[in-house]
Motif scaffolding. Sequence first.
Motif, PDB file in Angstrom:
ATOM      1  N   ILE A 167       0.841  -1.203   0.000  1.00 58.20           N
ATOM      2  CA  ILE A 167       0.000   0.000   0.000  1.00 58.20           C
ATOM      3  C   ILE A 167       0.874   1.250   0.000  1.00 58.20           C
ATOM      4  O   ILE A 167       0.620   2.223  -0.717  1.00 58.20           O
ATOM      5  CB  ILE A 167      -0.935  -0.012   1.226  1.00 58.20           C
ATOM      6  CG1 ILE A 167      -1.979  -1.108   1.052  1.00 58.20           C
ATOM      7  CG2 ILE A 167      -1.610   1.336   1.407  1.00 58.20           C
ATOM      8  CD1 ILE A 167      -3.021  -1.144   2.130  1.00 58.20           C
ATOM      9  N   ALA A 174     -10.003  -2.182  -3.659  1.00 61.13           N
ATOM     10  CA  ALA A 174     -10.926  -1.424  -2.821  1.00 61.13           C
ATOM     11  C   ALA A 174     -10.159  -0.694  -1.715  1.00 61.13           C
ATOM     12  O   ALA A 174     -10.450   0.467  -1.411  1.00 61.13           O
ATOM     13  CB  ALA A 174     -11.973  -2.359  -2.217  1.00 61.13           C
ATOM     14  N   GLY A 175      -9.158  -1.367  -1.143  1.00 61.52           N
ATOM     15  CA  GLY A 175      -8.358  -0.748  -0.089  1.00 61.52           C
ATOM     16  C   GLY A 175      -7.620   0.474  -0.609  1.00 61.52           C
ATOM     17  O   GLY A 175      -7.626   1.537   0.021  1.00 61.52           O
ATOM     18  N   TYR A 177     -10.047   3.165  -1.228  1.00 62.07           N
ATOM     19  CA  TYR A 177     -10.496   3.748   0.038  1.00 62.07           C
ATOM     20  C   TYR A 177      -9.510   4.811   0.503  1.00 62.07           C
ATOM     21  O   TYR A 177      -9.894   5.869   1.001  1.00 62.07           O
ATOM     22  CB  TYR A 177     -10.640   2.669   1.119  1.00 62.07           C
ATOM     23  CG  TYR A 177     -11.174   3.228   2.417  1.00 62.07           C
ATOM     24  CD1 TYR A 177     -12.542   3.330   2.626  1.00 62.07           C
ATOM     25  CD2 TYR A 177     -10.319   3.705   3.401  1.00 62.07           C
ATOM     26  CE1 TYR A 177     -13.036   3.886   3.786  1.00 62.07           C
ATOM     27  CE2 TYR A 177     -10.808   4.269   4.561  1.00 62.07           C
ATOM     28  CZ  TYR A 177     -12.171   4.357   4.749  1.00 62.07           C
ATOM     29  OH  TYR A 177     -12.663   4.925   5.888  1.00 62.07           O
ATOM     30  N   LEU A 178      -8.210   4.541   0.324  1.00 63.77           N
ATOM     31  CA  LEU A 178      -7.187   5.470   0.788  1.00 63.77           C
ATOM     32  C   LEU A 178      -6.967   6.619  -0.192  1.00 63.77           C
ATOM     33  O   LEU A 178      -6.130   7.486   0.042  1.00 63.77           O
ATOM     34  CB  LEU A 178      -5.870   4.729   1.004  1.00 63.77           C
ATOM     35  CG  LEU A 178      -5.894   3.703   2.121  1.00 63.77           C
ATOM     36  CD1 LEU A 178      -4.600   2.929   2.154  1.00 63.77           C
ATOM     37  CD2 LEU A 178      -6.122   4.391   3.459  1.00 63.77           C
ATOM     38  N   VAL A 203      -5.869   6.285  -3.349  1.00 65.46           N
ATOM     39  CA  VAL A 203      -4.790   6.057  -4.304  1.00 65.46           C
ATOM     40  C   VAL A 203      -5.219   5.084  -5.396  1.00 65.46           C
ATOM     41  O   VAL A 203      -4.388   4.475  -6.047  1.00 65.46           O
ATOM     42  CB  VAL A 203      -3.493   5.560  -3.618  1.00 65.46           C
ATOM     43  CG1 VAL A 203      -2.731   6.708  -3.024  1.00 65.46           C
ATOM     44  CG2 VAL A 203      -3.761   4.529  -2.565  1.00 65.46           C
ATOM     45  N   GLY A 261     -14.584   1.034  -3.378  1.00 68.01           N
ATOM     46  CA  GLY A 261     -13.762   1.426  -2.220  1.00 68.01           C
ATOM     47  C   GLY A 261     -13.856   2.916  -1.941  1.00 68.01           C
ATOM     48  O   GLY A 261     -14.033   3.343  -0.799  1.00 68.01           O
TER      49      GLY A 261
END
Lengths: 306, 299
Positions: free
Chosen positions: B144, B232-233, B236-237, B239, B249
């Motif tokens: 990430i 999705a992660g 969500y952030l 990026v 996300g």
Amino acid sequence: MARFLARRLLTTLLSLLGATLLVFVLARIQGDPRSIWVDDFTLRSDYELWGKRLGFDKPVYQQYGLFLGRIARGNLGVSLYRSVPVRDLIWERLPASAQLAIAGFLVSIVIGIPLGVLSAVYRGSYWDLAGRWSAVLGVSLPVFWVGIMGILLFGVALGWLPTSGRGNLSHLILPAFVVGWGASSGQLRLTRSAMLDVLDSEYVKLARAKGVSGFLVVWKHGFRNALIAPLTYAGLTFAGLITGAIVIEAVFAWPGIGQLALQSVQTSDYAIIQGVILVVTFFYLISSLLVDLLYAVIDPRIRLGS
Amino acid sequence: MATSSEIGQIGKSSGQGRIRRITLPFRRWPVFSIVVISLLVFGGLFAPWLAPHEHELPNLRTRHLPPSFTDSGSGFLLGTDSLGRDVLSRIIYGARVSLIVAGVTLAISGTAGTLLGLVSGYYGGWVDELIMRIVDIKLALPFILLGMVLVIVLGRSFAVLVGILAFWFWSGFARQVRGEVLALKETDYVSLAKVAGASGPRILARHILPGVVNTVVVVGTLLVGSVILAEAGLSYLGVGVPPPTPAWGSMVSAGRIYVTHAWWISVFPGIAIALTVLAVTFLGDWLRDRFDPRLRQIE
């Protein structure tokens, strides 16, 4: 054992070197890293000053050498946005991240190992079914969403727990549970399969045959021998949790290094993320090294063999 | 295994048998997965015709309208987000993003991973050592955060997202393929091809590759869920795919700050992710058990 140790140390060092190289290359993937902050108002003199101060005016291989030298001395560079040493920024945030990782780790053990043992001992029962669903949902549900659902249920609807931030212990419960549940899935599956193998072995049958109580068979004869695989995995989960919690830090506004990295994306402060990557990779490699050593200590087959 | 006539008889004789007869297809075929994945593909393909409302243009007059099934319901089945866009329409369009990202990522990482696994397993020696060391180093890296660096340097784009994900997932293929090749290269037909004077690349392409295709397909299916979750992660952030394209996300993320008074913005896209990942995971397990039970270990 000495050869095993030497080889293990060498691979750890190589991995660390690989990480520095990757981080170095990524920042230059587009050419001169200075181009990230150049806009219409940048002065030529500032541009050259950055070059001098950060070493961007030198040939690339020299830059990498300087970069490695700085890291070896524990200097992670300076935040470009705030002009503060990156090391200080990370140091300030590390306790929060460590707290969340440790709490999440404990939750994962508390869910994963007992449920894994119960699933194996009462194979095909409701315990087994509960264990299987806990593991499947733990890896399939997006963690950030589970976090938000937790906030919605326990923070908003029931009002039992705070919805975000870091403060007393009640702030820790939700994020730790969310982090821990995801990590418990692997723990649970491993414990279950290791327990199934052990319970099928001759010595467990012997113990049962000579009339040892069910409790002792499971926990003394079974569990102690089944522990090796889950223990190794636990070490790696712990290392993984330090980074794995980035998303959770974002959901709960938890002031850890993940948040720090995320904020630096908004300010294009890549020096900070570089530092965070190196610190996190370092922790991961050290924990996996320790796990391998611990593994050799608890399992005589590895200590004495080869 | 019971034949259909036997099952029919059991069904007639007892009540429990009837329940079994109804649940049997659910045990034999991954019905849940097939239904969810068909809906997803259908929704993704025909999104412009299926979406009931506008999915990208903001309309501040329809901000934060609750779903139509609640007490204060509106004309929007799953409510609207903070820019007044229909949540359902954005979920339908979001299926496209998830499917395309997962598809492209797996195509790239599957091809690269298979090639590297073939070379690593067949030639052995320092090539093998090098590739396997890279896999080890990669395991220690926080992907990430690497994604974040790339986003700072190159900006947010579809290519950057797929690049990070492909870089992350190739090693799963490489390891599994390498293991298969180690076994296959000892077989008689490979030795025979070698004696007959076939070159290394020819043996790999004609004699070994066909033997690993099954494995690649199964590993790919097992990884779809992880790719969707990773995408999705990242989204969500912030990026992932750049806005205003709807990604599940980022939809969940956009609803986070409004969760106290407009819960539907976060809840429904999250359900979409969860159902999709569950469906592909079950499908992957089913495929593995059917075609390649040896892969059970890679859970």
